[in-house]
Motif scaffolding. Structure first.
Motif, PDB file in Angstrom:
ATOM      1  N   ARG A   9       0.833  -1.209   0.000  1.00 22.69           N
ATOM      2  CA  ARG A   9       0.000   0.000   0.000  1.00 22.69           C
ATOM      3  C   ARG A   9       0.863   1.252   0.000  1.00 22.69           C
ATOM      4  NH1 ARG A   9      -1.475   3.004   4.163  1.00 22.69           N
ATOM      5  NH2 ARG A   9      -0.826   1.416   5.655  1.00 22.69           N
ATOM      6  N   LEU A  10       1.914   1.280   0.816  1.00 20.91           N
ATOM      7  CA  LEU A  10       2.795   2.448   0.856  1.00 20.91           C
ATOM      8  C   LEU A  10       3.518   2.635  -0.476  1.00 20.91           C
ATOM      9  CD1 LEU A  10       4.343   2.130   4.435  1.00 20.91           C
ATOM     10  CD2 LEU A  10       2.477   3.612   3.680  1.00 20.91           C
ATOM     11  N   ALA A  11       3.906   1.539  -1.101  1.00 18.00           N
ATOM     12  CA  ALA A  11       4.601   1.622  -2.387  1.00 18.00           C
ATOM     13  C   ALA A  11       3.731   2.316  -3.429  1.00 18.00           C
ATOM     14  CB  ALA A  11       5.000   0.227  -2.866  1.00 18.00           C
ATOM     15  N   GLU A  12       2.434   1.978  -3.450  1.00 17.33           N
ATOM     16  CA  GLU A  12       1.547   2.585  -4.444  1.00 17.33           C
ATOM     17  C   GLU A  12       1.196   4.026  -4.067  1.00 17.33           C
ATOM     18  OE1 GLU A  12      -2.178   1.288  -7.258  1.00 17.33           O
ATOM     19  OE2 GLU A  12      -1.662   0.065  -5.515  1.00 17.33           O
ATOM     20  N   GLU A  13       0.989   4.283  -2.775  1.00 15.41           N
ATOM     21  CA  GLU A  13       0.594   5.625  -2.349  1.00 15.41           C
ATOM     22  C   GLU A  13       1.755   6.615  -2.450  1.00 15.41           C
ATOM     23  OE1 GLU A  13      -0.977   5.366   1.568  1.00 15.41           O
ATOM     24  OE2 GLU A  13      -2.818   4.314   0.952  1.00 15.41           O
ATOM     25  N   TRP A  14       2.954   6.193  -2.095  1.00 12.53           N
ATOM     26  CA  TRP A  14       4.087   7.114  -2.019  1.00 12.53           C
ATOM     27  C   TRP A  14       4.824   7.255  -3.341  1.00 12.53           C
ATOM     28  CZ3 TRP A  14       6.741   5.605   3.308  1.00 12.53           C
ATOM     29  CH2 TRP A  14       5.895   6.008   4.340  1.00 12.53           C
ATOM     30  N   CYS A  15       4.993   6.155  -4.056  1.00 13.81           N
ATOM     31  CA  CYS A  15       5.831   6.200  -5.261  1.00 13.81           C
ATOM     32  C   CYS A  15       5.142   5.654  -6.511  1.00 13.81           C
ATOM     33  CB  CYS A  15       7.139   5.424  -5.015  1.00 13.81           C
ATOM     34  SG  CYS A  15       8.186   6.152  -3.742  1.00 13.81           S
ATOM     35  N   GLY A  16       3.891   5.263  -6.416  1.00 17.25           N
ATOM     36  CA  GLY A  16       3.190   4.749  -7.583  1.00 17.25           C
ATOM     37  C   GLY A  16       3.694   3.406  -8.061  1.00 17.25           C
ATOM     38  N   VAL A  17       4.363   2.664  -7.175  1.00 20.94           N
ATOM     39  CA  VAL A  17       4.878   1.340  -7.526  1.00 20.94           C
ATOM     40  C   VAL A  17       3.840   0.311  -7.103  1.00 20.94           C
ATOM     41  CG1 VAL A  17       6.705  -0.363  -7.157  1.00 20.94           C
ATOM     42  CG2 VAL A  17       7.270   2.074  -7.268  1.00 20.94           C
ATOM     43  N   ARG A  18       3.256  -0.387  -8.059  1.00 24.50           N
ATOM     44  CA  ARG A  18       2.225  -1.382  -7.745  1.00 24.50           C
ATOM     45  C   ARG A  18       2.872  -2.743  -7.567  1.00 24.50           C
ATOM     46  NH1 ARG A  18      -1.055  -5.019 -10.375  1.00 24.50           N
ATOM     47  NH2 ARG A  18      -3.083  -5.349  -9.370  1.00 24.50           N
ATOM     48  N   ILE A  19       2.605  -3.348  -6.425  1.00 19.97           N
ATOM     49  CA  ILE A  19       3.144  -4.674  -6.120  1.00 19.97           C
ATOM     50  C   ILE A  19       1.964  -5.642  -6.037  1.00 19.97           C
ATOM     51  CG2 ILE A  19       4.544  -6.040  -4.537  1.00 19.97           C
ATOM     52  CD1 ILE A  19       5.763  -3.438  -3.524  1.00 19.97           C
ATOM     53  N   PRO A  20       1.773  -6.487  -7.042  1.00 19.84           N
ATOM     54  CA  PRO A  20       0.600  -7.373  -7.031  1.00 19.84           C
ATOM     55  C   PRO A  20       0.706  -8.445  -5.957  1.00 19.84           C
ATOM     56  CG  PRO A  20       2.049  -7.917  -8.864  1.00 19.84           C
ATOM     57  CD  PRO A  20       2.613  -6.679  -8.232  1.00 19.84           C
ATOM     58  N   ALA A  21      -0.441  -8.881  -5.494  1.00 14.72           N
ATOM     59  CA  ALA A  21      -0.512  -9.977  -4.521  1.00 14.72           C
ATOM     60  C   ALA A  21      -1.450 -11.035  -5.063  1.00 14.72           C
ATOM     61  CB  ALA A  21      -1.006  -9.467  -3.175  1.00 14.72           C
ATOM     62  N   ALA A  22      -1.073 -12.289  -4.898  1.00 14.60           N
ATOM     63  CA  ALA A  22      -1.897 -13.392  -5.417  1.00 14.60           C
ATOM     64  C   ALA A  22      -1.955 -14.501  -4.369  1.00 14.60           C
ATOM     65  CB  ALA A  22      -1.319 -13.930  -6.723  1.00 14.60           C
ATOM     66  N   TYR A  23      -2.636 -14.205  -3.250  1.00 10.50           N
ATOM     67  CA  TYR A  23      -2.767 -15.194  -2.183  1.00 10.50           C
ATOM     68  C   TYR A  23      -3.871 -16.191  -2.518  1.00 10.50           C
ATOM     69  CZ  TYR A  23       0.022 -12.000   0.664  1.00 10.50           C
ATOM     70  OH  TYR A  23       1.020 -11.201   1.148  1.00 10.50           O
TER      71      TYR A  23
END
Length: 422
Positions: free
Chosen positions: A73-87
């Motif tokens: 969440r911080l990655a997307e909010e702060w730097c626009g870096v989307r980290i996908p999750a596939a649990y």
């Protein structure tokens, strides 16, 4: 023009300071959290053979997942870096053994655990780097001004790669600090992005999101096939036990009437009346059957009027709000209609509510429907309420179902289906 330049400088300065503060905050939190969760994970896994780990491992891995989700969440909010999750989902109410090994066998969970040692080493360094790059030039200026106390002891003091012994060499420290300050201005926000890209490189399963998508589509397709087969069996059963039986009885009555029409006209009239009733009942059952397959009002008037018709048949006061710019695809309308019907049935049977609100609207390429009641609450997906079937039906269309139902109410059930409006 000067005002614009000064505003741009101030904006950039704020970005630099904000990146440094955020990086420092992450660095302070990274080390203890990552170390703690890594130690707890290892201990829990070691304790699995004695049984204790079966109860502690799911809790610890849930904490690791929460830590990783926070970083995403911080990655997307702060730097626009989307980290996908596939649990992979864990069945509700699963036994400790099943829950533990389902989570340990999840590739995304294993990535999360692998990320912990990386986060406490390279992650700590990359998070701290923006703050270091911002503060280090000020040390160089302090050295150049003679205010750095180590110079008073004599000897050589190294500022970066510059040896400082006093006098002219202090100018070298000032020049180095100026270069570093310029680099800070240019690169500090990007350095924080480097931290999150490192996080993405470890957490991203590389196609895991696509694999999870394929798995979900496979499951929903199977659910759709099973639902269709069950629906066909229901239609066949209803026809056999209802309309077909009445039509057979009506045919037998007509045969008897043929024999009695001359010998016993009174009895023939009674049988004719009975045959007429059977005909009306068969017609009504056929209409109900058709309505259960695809209601005529849905086909003719669309989802909004069909939901209003549902509300009119409820024994509770129901308020319906519809905001649809046009008709939706027929399969989407059908899925949404029967989902709302199931949710309303649950509300009437189990909620104890005395009022229901329905909101249907289409926005941003998605159909959104919310059903709210003022009942006792406690509804949950998979709790025998039929909502699990609704969720599976919506999954066929990439739709989602969410339930908010705290004890004491109110209950809010929302469904969302991506679709276009014509």
């Amino acid at each position: 023009m000067n005002t614009e330049k000064s505003d741009a400088l101030r904006t950039r300065a704020r970005e630099v300071v904000l990146a440094a503060v955020r990086g420092l905050t992450l660095a302070v939190a990274v080390l203890p959290c990552s170390v703690a969760f890594l130690v707890l994970t290892l201990l829990s896994v070691v304790l699995i053979p004695v049984g204790v780990g079966l109860f502690t491992t799911p809790a610890v891995l849930t904490g690791v997942r929460a830590l990783a989700d926070t970083r995403r969440r911080l990655a997307e909010e702060w730097c626009g870096v989307r980290i996908p999750a596939a649990y992979r989902p864990v069945p509700a109410g699963a036994k400790p053994w099943t829950r533990t090994f389902r989570m340990l066998g999840d590739p995304q969970t294993r990535r999360d655990v692998l990320w912990l040692p990386v986060d406490m080493t390279a992650g700590f360094f990359t998070a701290l780097l923006p703050a270091v790059l911002l503060l280090y030039p000020f040390e160089g200026f302090a050295v150049a001004a003679g205010m750095w106390r180590v110079l008073s002891a004599g000897g050589t003091y190294w500022y970066g790669f510059v040896p400082v012994t006093g006098g002219p060499t202090q100018l070298g420290a000032a020049a180095t600090a100026a270069v570093l300050l310029f680099a800070t201005y240019r690169f500090t926000p990007r350095l924080l992005t480097v931290h999150f890209r490192l996080t993405r490189a470890v957490l991203d399963t590389g196609g895991g999101e696509l694999a999870e998508r394929v798995r979900v589509l496979t499951e929903t397709r199977q659910d759709a096939v099973d639902t269709s087969a069950a629906e066909l069996r229901r239609i066949e059963r209803d026809l056999h036990d209802g309309a077909q039986a009445r039509l057979v009885a009506m045919g037998m009555d007509l045969g008897t009437i043929e024999m009695l029409v001359e010998r016993d006209p009174a009895q023939a009239k009674r049988l004719l009346a009975q045959a007429r009733r059977n005909s009306a009942d068969a017609l009504e059952e056929l209409r109900d059957l058709v309505r259960g397959i695809h209601p005529p009002v849905l086909a003719e008037r669309g989802l909004g009027d069909a939901v209003r018709a549902l509300a009119l048949r409820l024994p509770l006061p129901t308020e319906v709000t519809v905001d649809l710019p046009g008709r939706l695809d027929a399969p989407v309308e059908s899925a949404a209609y029967f989902a709302v019907s199931e949710v309303l049935t649950n509300a009437v049977k189990h909620s104890g509510a005395d009022r229901i609100w329905i909101d249907v609207h289409h926005t941003e390429g998605r159909l959104r429907v919310t059903v709210t009641d003022n009942g006792r609450g406690g509804a949950a997906i998979g709790a025998g309420s039929g909502l699990a079937g609704v969720e599976r039906r919506l999954g066929t269309f990439d739709g989602v179902l969410a339930v908010s139902s705290p004890p004491g109410g109110p209950t809010l059930v929302s469904l969302e289906i991506p679709c276009a409006s014509s």
